[in-house]
Design an enzyme around this catalytic site. Structure first.
Site, mmCIF file in Angstrom:
data_model
loop_
_atom_site.group_PDB
_atom_site.id
_atom_site.type_symbol
_atom_site.label_atom_id
_atom_site.label_comp_id
_atom_site.label_asym_id
_atom_site.label_seq_id
_atom_site.Cartn_x
_atom_site.Cartn_y
_atom_site.Cartn_z
ATOM 1 N N TYR A 133 0.851 -1.051 0.033
ATOM 2 C CA TYR A 133 -0.046 -0.066 0.051
ATOM 3 C C TYR A 133 0.635 1.133 -0.030
ATOM 4 C CZ TYR A 133 -3.818 2.932 0.920
ATOM 5 O OH TYR A 133 -4.514 4.160 0.639
ATOM 6 N N GLN A 186 -10.838 0.258 1.356
ATOM 7 C CA GLN A 186 -11.106 -0.738 0.560
ATOM 8 C C GLN A 186 -10.119 -1.534 -0.246
ATOM 9 O OE1 GLN A 186 -11.796 2.464 0.794
ATOM 10 N NE2 GLN A 186 -11.536 3.528 -1.217
ATOM 11 N N ASN A 217 -3.076 5.996 6.243
ATOM 12 C CA ASN A 217 -3.960 6.840 7.007
ATOM 13 C C ASN A 217 -4.562 5.887 8.196
ATOM 14 O OD1 ASN A 217 -6.178 5.892 6.121
ATOM 15 N ND2 ASN A 217 -6.562 7.661 4.909
ATOM 16 N N SER A 223 4.625 9.537 13.739
ATOM 17 C CA SER A 223 6.049 9.502 13.636
ATOM 18 C C SER A 223 6.437 10.063 14.857
ATOM 19 C CB SER A 223 6.715 10.237 12.581
ATOM 20 O OG SER A 223 7.858 9.883 12.400
ATOM 21 N N GLN A 266 10.428 15.386 12.229
ATOM 22 C CA GLN A 266 9.432 14.622 12.401
ATOM 23 C C GLN A 266 8.172 15.363 12.525
ATOM 24 O OE1 GLN A 266 10.057 11.212 11.821
ATOM 25 N NE2 GLN A 266 11.527 12.394 10.933
ATOM 26 N N HIS A 283 5.581 15.913 10.110
ATOM 27 C CA HIS A 283 4.847 14.707 9.220
ATOM 28 C C HIS A 283 3.272 14.927 9.677
ATOM 29 C CE1 HIS A 283 7.108 11.826 7.624
ATOM 30 N NE2 HIS A 283 8.168 11.949 8.603
ATOM 31 N N GLU A 325 10.556 5.275 17.756
ATOM 32 C CA GLU A 325 10.550 4.902 16.389
ATOM 33 C C GLU A 325 11.899 5.203 16.043
ATOM 34 O OE1 GLU A 325 8.552 5.792 12.103
ATOM 35 O OE2 GLU A 325 8.205 7.030 13.799
ATOM 36 N N HIS A 326 12.446 6.695 16.437
ATOM 37 C CA HIS A 326 13.814 7.087 15.622
ATOM 38 C C HIS A 326 14.639 7.466 16.963
ATOM 39 C CE1 HIS A 326 11.026 8.213 12.353
ATOM 40 N NE2 HIS A 326 11.906 7.189 11.804
ATOM 41 N N ASP A 355 15.676 7.945 6.174
ATOM 42 C CA ASP A 355 14.199 7.814 5.498
ATOM 43 C C ASP A 355 14.651 7.992 4.045
ATOM 44 O OD1 ASP A 355 12.195 8.448 7.590
ATOM 45 O OD2 ASP A 355 12.170 10.396 7.354
ATOM 46 N N GLU A 397 -0.226 -35.879 28.829
ATOM 47 C CA GLU A 397 -1.200 -34.698 28.293
ATOM 48 C C GLU A 397 -2.523 -35.555 27.790
ATOM 49 O OE1 GLU A 397 0.739 -32.859 25.093
ATOM 50 O OE2 GLU A 397 2.216 -31.947 26.204
ATOM 51 N N HIS A 436 -1.502 -40.020 20.067
ATOM 52 C CA HIS A 436 -0.148 -39.535 19.807
ATOM 53 C C HIS A 436 0.574 -40.748 20.369
ATOM 54 C CE1 HIS A 436 -2.057 -35.544 19.218
ATOM 55 N NE2 HIS A 436 -0.614 -35.062 19.212
#
Length: 433
Positions: free
Chosen positions: A127, A188, A211, A234, A256, A259, A324-325, A358, A412, A417
């Site tokens: 995506y 979708q 998003n 971010s 950042q 963003h 994250e960073h 990045d 068990e 088995h």
């Protein structure tokens, strides 16, 4: 930008509140996403056309982007842009090729062969956001590791605009080697990739940013397909001592903040003077940014400068955030790697700013957010393969361990088995194949 002196609880609490607020907003959106997914599963292409018309304002006769359209896009973009993509591709490929794993065969014990096969996924869906949030760099970061892993079919989806798909996105897809491109977006598109329609192939895994609706759709279809991760806003944490350059640090924090209004930018420093210098520099640089409104809202809501007594305390705060960073603007930063437990990607020294990762250096920029660096990793070649174990015993090797297996199975309560082992050594069933 607020400055906190030794009070780490405030910033950690603010981050928790932010995540809880995001969760409340998500609840309503998730209901809409579920309706879209159900509709796509039921009406397939018909529903996909309706949502594309409603949300993107585009009527499409065909979702597939033609080879001619891709070629026109490549010809229309600047040659300098194509050269930059090729440079980034070389670095991303050289880095990710080092992540490739080999299967193994263990035949050290007589009569026993154990091993592991590593096989690429067959079909992956990528995506890619469109419109004002078009990121060609994300095309490279998501597609190239899949290519290196040996994925047979890479399908990209991206929202259409009034004039078609963003040409820079198409150029990046061409350079990365995407096999098929479809001009659909939103929840979708995720549903179409997960369940298939008359036009869109079903995939094995969906990767790529989007998003909130895209993220919620990925979470909803997990299980029908695999996904990379649920990415949030971010984040960047900068750890700095007295050697830190205020203008560099302010620029990196704002990189950042621009963003998203929900992005988080935090400086943790042992130096009070630097804290004040960075605060002033952030304000000065904000005046020059085209996306100043977004960056300012982010800085005011979620930004902070935390002044601590020692670097050890700074690392403790950072590990609690699990950013994250993470940037290190300190004396001898390489020696500090041992102190870092949780971070998506680490940038060492004043000349390794976050945008280097990045766009160009090679490590992947698809990273865990919202504290999930405690247990998630950056996107890698490993995300596009699956592993199968294999096992072979001779009769003699199995006979040596059969009684132990039977004991475990019976404990068990799984008599079948146990029987599957013991029957091979009964008079009628003991023939060696």
């Amino acid at each position: 930008m607020k400055v906190l002196y030794g009070d780490i609880s405030s910033i950690l609490n603010d981050m928790t509140v932010l995540r809880e607020e995001a969760g409340r907003v998500e609840k309503t959106a998730a209901e809409a996403v579920e309706r879209i997914i159900t509709d796509i599963k039921t009406r397939k292409d018909e529903a996909l056309r309706e949502y594309t018309s409603r949300f993107d304002g585009v009527e499409l006769a065909s979702f597939r982007v033609s080879t001619e359209a891709i070629e026109r896009a490549v010809e229309s973009v600047e040659s300098s842009f194509l050269e930059a993509l090729e440079g980034a591709k070389r670095n991303i490929v050289s880095y990710h090729e080092k992540q490739k794993r080999q299967g193994f065969v263990d035949a050290d014990t007589k009569g026993i062969i154990r091993g592991q096969l590593i096989r690429p996924l067959h079909t992956v869906g990528v995506y890619v956001p469109g419109g004002t949030a078009a990121y060609p760099s994300s095309v490279l970061m998501n597609v190239l590791p899949a290519k290196i892993a040996g994925v047979k079919r890479i399908v990209m989806v991206t929202p259409p605009g009034k004039d078609g798909v963003n040409p820079h996105i198409l150029a990046a897809a061409h350079i990365a080697g995407v096999d098929e491109i479809y001009s659909i977006g939103g929840a979708q598109a995720v549903a179409a990739l997960a369940y298939g329609t008359e036009s869109i192939p079903r995939v094995d895994k969906i990767v790529g940013p989007g998003n909130m609706y895209v993220a919620l759709a990925k979470r909803a279809v997990f299980g029908a397909v695999n996904i990379d991760m649920i990415a949030g806003p971010s984040e960047i944490v900068v750890i700095a001592d007295e050697t830190g350059n205020a203008s560099f640090i302010a620029a990196d924090l704002l990189s950042q903040a621009e963003h998203d209004t929900n992005a988080t930018a935090i400086l943790i420093t042992t130096h009070k003077e630097l804290a004040q210098q960075v605060k002033q520099e952030v304000e000065r640089q904000l005046q020059e940014l085209p996306r100043a409104d977004i960056a300012r809202a982010s800085i005011e809501a979620n930004g902070a400068i935390v002044v601590v007594d020692s670097l050890q305390e700074a690392f403790a705060v950072s590990n609690e955030i699990a950013p994250e960073h993470l940037e290190l603007h300190i004396h001898e930063p390489m020696t500090a790697l041992a102190d870092i437990q949780h971070a998506g990607s680490i940038f060492i020294g004043p000349y390794a700013p976050e945008p280097l990762g990045d766009y160009f250096a090679g490590p992947n920029h698809v990273l865990p957010t919202s504290g999930t660096a405690r247990f998630f990793s950056a996107l890698s070649v490993d995300d596009f393969v699956k592993k199968s174990s294999f096992l072979s015993y001779t009769r003699e090797a199995l006979e040596q361990v059969k009684d132990q297996i039977v004991i475990l199975a019976e404990k068990e309560g799984l008599q079948a088995h146990a029987r599957a082992i013991s029957i091979r050594f009964e008079e009628k069933g003991g023939a060696d194949e």
